[in-house]
Design an enzyme around this catalytic site. Structure first.
Site, mmCIF file in Angstrom:
data_model
loop_
_atom_site.group_PDB
_atom_site.id
_atom_site.type_symbol
_atom_site.label_atom_id
_atom_site.label_comp_id
_atom_site.label_asym_id
_atom_site.label_seq_id
_atom_site.Cartn_x
_atom_site.Cartn_y
_atom_site.Cartn_z
ATOM 1 N N HIS A 68 0.828 -1.198 0.000
ATOM 2 C CA HIS A 68 0.000 0.000 0.000
ATOM 3 C C HIS A 68 0.867 1.255 0.000
ATOM 4 O O HIS A 68 0.582 2.235 -0.706
ATOM 5 C CB HIS A 68 -0.914 -0.028 1.232
ATOM 6 N N GLU A 71 2.147 1.809 -3.471
ATOM 7 C CA GLU A 71 1.103 2.331 -4.368
ATOM 8 C C GLU A 71 1.045 3.852 -4.294
ATOM 9 O O GLU A 71 0.914 4.539 -5.305
ATOM 10 C CB GLU A 71 -0.251 1.730 -3.992
ATOM 11 N N HIS A 72 1.145 4.389 -3.087
ATOM 12 C CA HIS A 72 1.141 5.845 -2.924
ATOM 13 C C HIS A 72 2.390 6.473 -3.533
ATOM 14 O O HIS A 72 2.320 7.499 -4.209
ATOM 15 C CB HIS A 72 1.064 6.202 -1.434
ATOM 16 N N GLU A 148 -5.218 8.327 6.106
ATOM 17 C CA GLU A 148 -6.142 7.439 5.409
ATOM 18 C C GLU A 148 -6.618 6.315 6.338
ATOM 19 O O GLU A 148 -7.811 5.979 6.378
ATOM 20 C CB GLU A 148 -5.460 6.853 4.173
#
Length: 449
Positions: A68, A71-72, A148
């Protein structure tokens, strides 16, 4: 097209016509890069995805949350483009771009007009191959990801969903949260994320899928050119990474009952058990069962829980499948005082389906809902692009709408009933988030003490 078309990893070229005269082509480069396209007649837009078959389940100790995090970071700039440049590239042509991290893959995608596909290929290739993983941006994005996660933790349905996977799948890697948690993100190091990047973002890992107004030969040439400019050695022969073995894992239940205490007006309730693998031949039967049981306003759950008793506004069932495990779940948002009643009602409806079976009318409605939904979904190039990705990465075969409808027609009421019986033979887990007592579900299933 008659039947599904297999996607062998050692076949360099495939081409066939699918339902609606869509032309599907697949090229496997000597380097292991796989490029798939579906040309849709009359389309003026195109959706493109860059996939790697690595997700949260693949993270090693010390790397939890890296998928994750990465991905950012791939949106944060390359030697030739800043993060702002990447954003402008798509904004100035009215396009959309984003990414998704899943449990078994990661995908970076964009939707643009057909004339802007070369730009999308160039930018997405640059992002995927040449991210700087800048140390300053790394720390900035750590804060973004923590925000998030905090946002998700404020959403009781998100909390319930994460805990549900843990409860049903226990210590299996699929039970871990996709985005990691606050502790793993705080502990993540740039070197660990970079190790994850270098180990999984290679030519033999890359799958490019495009659907809409696309010419396959031009697409392949553009992808090859962009990868070469990025410095990838496409002359080095490599076999595409193998697909995950579709063999059921041994699942040990986490907890039969999990209650997360929150001072909320509503309880978010999930009940479920192990389900089917993504490659199980009975996935279509599961789709029919899910449609009948909790897939729409005429479903049993909706009618019994909401329409007849007014116990919930939102109530449904779902059945995700993965390479070696799956789940079947039921969700309801209800008053905490009614949570035990709703839980018992949902389980009793599943038992009734297993004991009494389904009617011919229910089978007919489910077939109509699933066939119509599939046809309508394929009006969107996003769905077609994703179908290509799942076909290549997970299934190893492509089934068009005609084949899907043929398989749907083979599902029997007896098969649906037997599958319900099989589900009930598995351990049942209850997860609830809200203002509930620890003994709310006592007597419904055994409580772990």
């Amino acid at each position: 097209m008659n039947g599904a078309v297999e996607f062998p990893l050692d076949v360099p070229e495939l081409s066939f016509l699918a339902a609606g005269d869509a032309l599907v082509r697949r090229t496997v480069l000597p380097s292991g890069v796989r490029i798939l396209s579906e040309r849709v007649p009359g389309s003026r837009s195109v959706t493109i995805g860059y996939w790697v078959a690595v997700g949260s389940r693949d993270e090693l100790p010390g790397h939890f949350g890296s998928t994750h995090f990465l991905e950012h970071l791939l949106f944060k700039g390359t030697p030739s483009r800043t993060a702002f440049d990447i954003a402008i590239s798509f904004d100035e042509v009215g396009g959309e771009h984003n990414a998704m991290t899943a449990k078994e893959y990661t995908c970076y995608y964009a939707k643009v007009q057909d004339r802007d596909l070369p730009m999308a290929v160039e930018v997405l290739t640059d992002m995927l191959t040449s991210s700087r993983l800048d140390p300053v941006e790394f720390e900035t994005e750590r804060g973004v990801i923590l925000e998030e996660l905090a946002m998700a933790d404020d959403d009781p349905s998100d909390v319930a969903n994460e805990r549900f996977f843990e409860a049903v799948l226990g210590e299996h890697p699929l039970g871990r949260p996709i985005g990691g948690n606050a502790d793993t993100i705080r502990a993540a190091t740039r070197s660990a994320v970079n190790e994850h990047y270098e180990a999984n973002y290679r030519p033999q890992d890359l799958v490019v899928t495009v659907a809409g107004a696309v010419d396959h030969d031009t697409l392949v040439a553009d992808v090859v050119s962009a990868l070469a400019r990025a410095g990838w050695d496409l002359g080095l022969a490599a076999v595409p990474v193998g697909r995950r073995a579709g063999k059921a894992a041994t699942i040990t239940q986490g907890k039969p009952v999990t209650i997360v205490h929150r001072p909320l007006e509503q309880a978010n309730l999930l009940i479920g058990m192990p389900g089917l693998l993504a490659t199980d031949d009975r996935r279509v039967t599961m789709s029919v069962l899910n449609s009948i049981f909790g897939g729409g306003m005429s479903s049993r759950l909706f009618q019994e829980v909401r329409e007849k008793r007014g116990l919930a506004y939102s109530v449904y069932s779902f059945a995700p499948g993965y390479s070696d495990a799956g789940l079947f779940g039921m969700y309801a948002g209800c008053s905490p005082a009614k949570a035990a009643q709703v839980a018992e009602l949902m389980l009793s409806e599943l038992r009734r389906l297993a004991d009494e079976g389904v009617t011919a009318d229910e089978m007919r409605r489910a077939a109509g809902q699933l066939s119509g939904g599939s046809a309508l979904a394929l009006e969107d190039s996003d769905t077609r692009m994703s179908r290509l990705g799942r076909s290549e990465i997970t299934l190893g075969e492509f089934a068009d709408l005609d084949e899907a409808l043929r398989r749907l027609a083979l599902v029997t009421a007896e098969g649906v009933q037997e599958l319900a019986r099989e589900l009930l033979r598995g351990p049942v887990s209850i997860v609830a988030v809200g203002a509930l007592d620890d003994d709310t579900f006592a007597g419904i299933i055994p409580v772990d003490v």
